[in-house]
Design an enzyme around this catalytic site. Structure first.
Site, PDB file in Angstrom:
ATOM      1  N   ALA A  15      20.579 -25.770  31.131  1.00 25.37           N
ATOM      2  CA  ALA A  15      19.604 -24.667  31.037  1.00 25.37           C
ATOM      3  C   ALA A  15      20.141 -23.330  31.514  1.00 25.37           C
ATOM      4  O   ALA A  15      19.502 -22.305  31.305  1.00 25.37           O
ATOM      5  CB  ALA A  15      18.358 -25.025  31.827  1.00 25.37           C
ATOM      6  N   GLY A  17      22.906 -22.195  30.348  1.00 25.55           N
ATOM      7  CA  GLY A  17      23.905 -21.843  29.326  1.00 25.55           C
ATOM      8  C   GLY A  17      23.458 -20.802  28.320  1.00 25.55           C
ATOM      9  O   GLY A  17      22.289 -20.384  28.268  1.00 25.55           O
ATOM     10  N   ASP A  18      24.427 -20.438  27.495  1.00 28.35           N
ATOM     11  CA  ASP A  18      24.245 -19.411  26.465  1.00 28.35           C
ATOM     12  C   ASP A  18      23.148 -19.793  25.465  1.00 28.35           C
ATOM     13  O   ASP A  18      22.249 -18.992  25.175  1.00 28.35           O
ATOM     14  CB  ASP A  18      25.603 -19.260  25.738  1.00 28.35           C
ATOM     15  CG  ASP A  18      25.524 -18.368  24.533  1.00 28.35           C
ATOM     16  OD1 ASP A  18      25.374 -17.151  24.731  1.00 28.35           O
ATOM     17  OD2 ASP A  18      25.600 -18.876  23.396  1.00 28.35           O
ATOM     18  N   LEU A  19      23.205 -21.010  24.960  1.00 29.66           N
ATOM     19  CA  LEU A  19      22.247 -21.410  23.928  1.00 29.66           C
ATOM     20  C   LEU A  19      20.812 -21.408  24.469  1.00 29.66           C
ATOM     21  O   LEU A  19      19.893 -20.903  23.825  1.00 29.66           O
ATOM     22  CB  LEU A  19      22.601 -22.815  23.399  1.00 29.66           C
ATOM     23  CG  LEU A  19      21.750 -23.285  22.233  1.00 29.66           C
ATOM     24  CD1 LEU A  19      22.075 -22.497  20.977  1.00 29.66           C
ATOM     25  CD2 LEU A  19      21.945 -24.769  21.974  1.00 29.66           C
ATOM     26  N   ARG A  48      23.999 -27.935  36.746  1.00 21.86           N
ATOM     27  CA  ARG A  48      24.725 -28.168  38.002  1.00 21.86           C
ATOM     28  C   ARG A  48      24.560 -26.984  38.942  1.00 21.86           C
ATOM     29  O   ARG A  48      24.601 -27.130  40.152  1.00 21.86           O
ATOM     30  CB  ARG A  48      26.215 -28.374  37.720  1.00 21.86           C
ATOM     31  CG  ARG A  48      26.534 -29.551  36.845  1.00 21.86           C
ATOM     32  CD  ARG A  48      27.967 -29.487  36.370  1.00 21.86           C
ATOM     33  NE  ARG A  48      28.258 -28.184  35.775  1.00 21.86           N
ATOM     34  CZ  ARG A  48      29.452 -27.763  35.396  1.00 21.86           C
ATOM     35  NH1 ARG A  48      30.499 -28.550  35.559  1.00 21.86           N
ATOM     36  NH2 ARG A  48      29.629 -26.579  34.856  1.00 21.86           N
ATOM     37  N   LYS A 158      24.768 -29.782  17.815  1.00 28.67           N
ATOM     38  CA  LYS A 158      26.088 -30.025  17.249  1.00 28.67           C
ATOM     39  C   LYS A 158      27.143 -29.587  18.272  1.00 28.67           C
ATOM     40  O   LYS A 158      26.837 -28.707  19.081  1.00 28.67           O
ATOM     41  CB  LYS A 158      26.232 -29.301  15.917  1.00 28.67           C
ATOM     42  CG  LYS A 158      26.354 -27.783  16.042  1.00 28.67           C
ATOM     43  CD  LYS A 158      26.925 -27.146  14.811  1.00 28.67           C
ATOM     44  CE  LYS A 158      27.479 -25.814  15.171  1.00 28.67           C
ATOM     45  NZ  LYS A 158      28.252 -25.068  14.328  1.00 28.67           N
ATOM     46  N   LYS A 192      15.846 -22.463   9.105  1.00 29.77           N
ATOM     47  CA  LYS A 192      15.623 -21.153   8.480  1.00 29.77           C
ATOM     48  C   LYS A 192      14.625 -21.299   7.344  1.00 29.77           C
ATOM     49  O   LYS A 192      14.758 -22.188   6.504  1.00 29.77           O
ATOM     50  CB  LYS A 192      16.933 -20.600   7.898  1.00 29.77           C
ATOM     51  CG  LYS A 192      17.913 -20.104   8.930  1.00 29.77           C
ATOM     52  CD  LYS A 192      19.174 -19.642   8.212  1.00 29.77           C
ATOM     53  CE  LYS A 192      20.289 -19.333   9.177  1.00 29.77           C
ATOM     54  NZ  LYS A 192      20.042 -18.188  10.010  1.00 29.77           N
ATOM     55  N   HIS A 250      26.456 -27.290   8.348  1.00 34.45           N
ATOM     56  CA  HIS A 250      25.677 -26.302   7.594  1.00 34.45           C
ATOM     57  C   HIS A 250      25.951 -26.322   6.085  1.00 34.45           C
ATOM     58  O   HIS A 250      25.029 -26.407   5.278  1.00 34.45           O
ATOM     59  CB  HIS A 250      25.961 -24.877   8.095  1.00 34.45           C
ATOM     60  CG  HIS A 250      25.863 -24.720   9.581  1.00 34.45           C
ATOM     61  ND1 HIS A 250      24.885 -25.329  10.326  1.00 34.45           N
ATOM     62  CD2 HIS A 250      26.604 -24.009  10.461  1.00 34.45           C
ATOM     63  CE1 HIS A 250      25.051 -24.993  11.597  1.00 34.45           C
ATOM     64  NE2 HIS A 250      26.086 -24.206  11.700  1.00 34.45           N
ATOM     65  N   LYS A 340      35.594 -16.780   9.531  1.00 36.26           N
ATOM     66  CA  LYS A 340      35.309 -15.759  10.548  1.00 36.26           C
ATOM     67  C   LYS A 340      36.087 -14.498  10.213  1.00 36.26           C
ATOM     68  O   LYS A 340      37.076 -14.546   9.494  1.00 36.26           O
ATOM     69  CB  LYS A 340      35.716 -16.271  11.922  1.00 36.26           C
ATOM     70  CG  LYS A 340      34.813 -17.369  12.445  1.00 36.26           C
ATOM     71  CD  LYS A 340      35.014 -17.582  13.924  1.00 36.26           C
ATOM     72  CE  LYS A 340      34.055 -18.623  14.458  1.00 36.26           C
ATOM     73  NZ  LYS A 340      32.648 -18.188  14.458  1.00 36.26           N
TER      74      LYS A 340
HETATM   75  N1  NAP Z   1      25.834 -21.215  21.993  1.00 36.05           N
HETATM   76  C1  NAP Z   1      25.575 -21.402  20.720  1.00 36.05           C
HETATM   77  O1  NAP Z   1      25.271 -20.473  19.955  1.00 36.05           O
HETATM   78  C2  NAP Z   1      25.625 -22.794  20.135  1.00 36.05           C
HETATM   79  C3  NAP Z   1      25.388 -22.965  18.762  1.00 36.05           C
HETATM   80  C4  NAP Z   1      25.380 -24.250  18.232  1.00 36.05           C
HETATM   81  C5  NAP Z   1      25.622 -25.329  19.060  1.00 36.05           C
HETATM   82  N2  NAP Z   1      25.864 -25.143  20.393  1.00 36.05           N
HETATM   83  C6  NAP Z   1      26.098 -26.324  21.215  1.00 36.05           C
HETATM   84  O2  NAP Z   1      25.088 -26.384  22.203  1.00 36.05           O
HETATM   85  C7  NAP Z   1      25.611 -26.850  23.440  1.00 36.05           C
HETATM   86  C8  NAP Z   1      25.345 -25.798  24.513  1.00 36.05           C
HETATM   87  O3  NAP Z   1      25.969 -24.602  24.130  1.00 36.05           O
HETATM   88  P1  NAP Z   1      26.195 -23.388  25.137  1.00 36.05           P
HETATM   89  O4  NAP Z   1      26.888 -22.338  24.376  1.00 36.05           O
HETATM   90  O5  NAP Z   1      24.935 -23.077  25.855  1.00 36.05           O
HETATM   91  O6  NAP Z   1      27.215 -24.043  26.139  1.00 36.05           O
HETATM   92  P2  NAP Z   1      27.704 -23.512  27.539  1.00 36.05           P
HETATM   93  O7  NAP Z   1      27.063 -22.213  27.857  1.00 36.05           O
HETATM   94  O8  NAP Z   1      29.181 -23.615  27.536  1.00 36.05           O
HETATM   95  O9  NAP Z   1      27.195 -24.680  28.476  1.00 36.05           O
HETATM   96  C9  NAP Z   1      25.836 -24.944  28.758  1.00 36.05           C
HETATM   97  C10 NAP Z   1      25.709 -25.325  30.209  1.00 36.05           C
HETATM   98  O10 NAP Z   1      26.315 -26.579  30.440  1.00 36.05           O
HETATM   99  C11 NAP Z   1      26.829 -26.625  31.748  1.00 36.05           C
HETATM  100  N3  NAP Z   1      28.226 -27.040  31.726  1.00 36.05           N
HETATM  101  C12 NAP Z   1      29.282 -26.343  31.270  1.00 36.05           C
HETATM  102  N4  NAP Z   1      30.415 -27.045  31.411  1.00 36.05           N
HETATM  103  C13 NAP Z   1      30.061 -28.212  31.950  1.00 36.05           C
HETATM  104  C14 NAP Z   1      30.771 -29.381  32.338  1.00 36.05           C
HETATM  105  N5  NAP Z   1      32.078 -29.477  32.168  1.00 36.05           N
HETATM  106  N6  NAP Z   1      30.079 -30.405  32.876  1.00 36.05           N
HETATM  107  C15 NAP Z   1      28.739 -30.314  33.045  1.00 36.05           C
HETATM  108  N7  NAP Z   1      28.016 -29.237  32.713  1.00 36.05           N
HETATM  109  C16 NAP Z   1      28.673 -28.207  32.172  1.00 36.05           C
HETATM  110  C17 NAP Z   1      26.726 -25.237  32.319  1.00 36.05           C
HETATM  111  O11 NAP Z   1      25.618 -25.239  33.222  1.00 36.05           O
HETATM  112  P3  NAP Z   1      25.804 -25.657  34.755  1.00 36.05           P
HETATM  113  O12 NAP Z   1      27.142 -25.182  35.188  1.00 36.05           O
HETATM  114  O13 NAP Z   1      24.660 -24.986  35.429  1.00 36.05           O
HETATM  115  O14 NAP Z   1      25.674 -27.135  34.727  1.00 36.05           O
HETATM  116  C18 NAP Z   1      26.400 -24.369  31.143  1.00 36.05           C
HETATM  117  O15 NAP Z   1      25.559 -23.302  31.490  1.00 36.05           O
HETATM  118  C19 NAP Z   1      27.095 -27.101  23.190  1.00 36.05           C
HETATM  119  O16 NAP Z   1      27.289 -28.455  22.896  1.00 36.05           O
HETATM  120  C20 NAP Z   1      27.407 -26.260  21.967  1.00 36.05           C
HETATM  121  O17 NAP Z   1      28.455 -26.816  21.223  1.00 36.05           O
HETATM  122  C21 NAP Z   1      25.861 -23.900  20.928  1.00 36.05           C
END
Ligand code: NAP
Length: 490
Positions: A15, A17-19, A48, A158, A192, A250, A340
């Site tokens: 929670a 994270g970026d998404l 965490r 994904k 969408k 997609h 890209k």
């Molecule tokens: N961002 C996008 O636009 C997007 C689009 C499509 C799919 N996704 C998928 O959605 C998921 C989340 O994306 P995200 O961009 O939000 O990812 P993120 O920001 O890299 O990670 C989400 C959260 O997971 C925790 N985390 C990171 N590394 C970790 C590790 N090694 N062990 C345990 N917790 C860890 C972190 O929170 P804590 O440190 O607080 O635990 C982080 O805030 C990913 O699987 C990504 O592939 C993302």
């Protein structure tokens, strides 16, 4: 939006994270603003990072303000009201005691909000945690509802695996904790409105379906172009590349919607059955096809991006020519490309019809008359257009290509809703229509596997560089030009 789901608890792993901050929480706010998020729904952020409830709420508030910045749709106080629904629980995903603590917290929240036995778990963490979290939830007896009337649903982001073997391993592992009817594999493209509109367009109108086949359609193109480079996601992208990032999910989903037969009804399984048939009917790529029907590119500065291996052979662009082995599509090529750092951010499906069989406008011959093109624009400016020939003012044989346009926002006076809002709502309503089923996933990985293997083996060989801001490598133009055609999105 329509039906209001039953109250439930929403638990978001990852929670911080970026998404979660850019998409998930804003889309839940969107549902609250549309009055379709039940007033008693609560949201628990898991991560965490040590944070109190009020610290988490402050970060959520900041993100929601940023994401809805200046959006007149958000009335004063709405963000504060929404944020009050949010709580946070920090812990270690590997530790079973953490899940016991989570279970206790959820029981308290359920009681406070008078929610019985209805829960969504959202995996928004790195994929390395997609096995351990469901396993621990099952161990803590949280993967199934306690009674007969409740439900527990799992949303998985994904990537769903890295290749066929890992995707099937992940599916098996998830199945040890959750049934397939509890698993919602999310592909935001399918949320969408313009993507769902492909189904309405095809099956709610009588005029196109009779000509939606090899007799009238010359070929179909799907382009998903991004103008941005890899940005801050180099770590992920270096492991993925364009095929895994865009095609496996997609592009093949879009292809399935465009090429599928009419489902027996809008029942989720009927629709997913038809999509699965398309994916299983793709002509397998042979070694010769890999050489002749595919292009692998990398944008010029990719190796200089932060976090990218300076000798990386990861593709940032791919183009494929593929075929579908069934009565409807035999002999009709499908050209798919995505990359890209391209000239524009645009996703389009173009259906090019055949030339008229004979010309009455001599000396112009049949193949000199432009053929009709039906274009589904999925982003930006979602809509549909049809190109046709028209009499141009002037001499008798003056002709031009003109366009009939439907623009979603102009027609309905509102921009299309956020894809994640639609998908969240569907999960709450228990509707799996827009989520990938295991057999579709297996089919898409099976199709791509020979290409992934061949490209991994070839490394540098066959990888071509393209200028940033272009439409990709010249080889992609050549791929389609060999068939006497050209890319229509440009
Ligand atoms: N961002 C996008 O636009 C997007 C689009 C499509 C799919 N996704 C998928 O959605 C998921 C989340 O994306 P995200 O961009 O939000 O990812 P993120 O920001 O890299 O990670 C989400 C959260 O997971 C925790 N985390 C990171 N590394 C970790 C590790 N090694 N062990 C345990 N917790 C860890 C972190 O929170 P804590 O440190 O607080 O635990 C982080 O805030 C990913 O699987 C990504 O592939 C993302």
């Amino acid at each position: 939006m329509e039906q209001v789901p039953e109250p439930c608890g929403i638990v978001i792993f990852g929670a911080s994270g970026d998404l979660a901050h850019r998409k998930l929480l804003p889309s839940l706010l969107g549902l609250a603003l549309e009055n379709v998020l039940p007033k008693t729904c609560y949201i628990v952020g898991i991560g965490r990072t040590p944070m109190s409830d009020s610290q988490f709420q402050a970060t959520v508030k900041t993100s929601l303000q940023k994401e809805s910045g200046g959006n007149g749709r958000v009335p004063p106080g709405a963000i504060d009201d929404f944020v009050k629904r949010c709580t946070y629980l920090p812990g270690d995903y590997q530790d079973s005691a953490f899940y016991t603590q989570m279970k206790q917290k959820l029981a308290v929240l359920d009681q406070a909000h008078q929610i019985s036995d209805r829960r969504i778990f959202y995996l928004s963490t790195p994929p390395s945690l997609y096995e351990i979290i469901p396993h621990q939830l099952a161990q803590a007896q949280m993967a199934r509802p306690e009674g007969t009337s409740g439900w527990v649903r799992l949303i998985v982001e994904k990537p769903f695996g890295h290749d066929l073997a890992s995707a099937m391993h992940l599916a098996q592992s998830l199945h040890q904790a959750f049934n397939e009817d509890q698993i919602y594999r999310i592909d935001h493209y399918l949320g969408k409105e313009s993507v769902q509109n492909i189904l309405m367009f095809r099956f709610a109108n009588a005029i196109y379906e009779p000509i939606w086949n090899r007799k009238y359609i010359d070929h179909i193109q799907i382009t998903a172009a991004e103008s941005e480079g890899v940005g801050h996601r180099a770590g992920y992208y270096e492991e993925a590349g364009a095929l895994r990032d865009m095609f496996q999910n997609h592009l093949l989903q879009l292809l399935s919607l465009v090429a599928m037969e009419s489902p027996c009804s809008m029942d989720p399984e009927c629709l997913r059955d038809e999509k699965a048939k398309v994916i299983k009917s793709l002509q397998p790529l042979t070694i010769l096809d890999v050489a002749q029907q595919t292009v692998r590119g990398q944008y010029a500065d990719y190796r200089r991006e932060a976090g990218v291996n300076p000798r990386s052979t990861v593709e940032t662009f791919a183009a494929l020519r593929l075929g579908i082995d069934n009565w409807r599509w035999q002999g009709v090529p499908f050209y798919l490309r995505s990359g890209k750092c391209l000239a524009e951010r645009i996703t389009e499906i173009s259906v090019q019809f055949k030339h008229v069989p004979s010309s009455v406008f001599k000396p112009l011959m049949a193949d000199q008359l432009n053929s009709n093109v039906l274009n589904f624009r999925l982003q930006p400016n979602d809509g549909i257009s049809l190109q046709f020939e028209a009499k141009h003012p002037g001499p008798k044989l003056c002709m031009s290509t003109v366009t009939m346009d439907f623009n979603y926002e102009e027609a309905f006076g509102t921009p299309p809703p956020e894809a994640y809002s639609r998908l969240f709502l569907d999960v709450m309503l228990g509707d799996q229509t827009l989520f990938a089923r295991k057999d579709w996933l297996q089919g898409s990985w099976s199709f791509l596997e020979p290409l992934l293997d061949a490209w991994a083996e070839q490394k540098e060989k066959g990888l071509v560089t393209y200028p940033m801001g272009s439409w990709g490598p010249a080889e992609a133009e050549a791929l389609i030009a060999r068939d006497g055609r050209e890319w229509l999105t440009k």
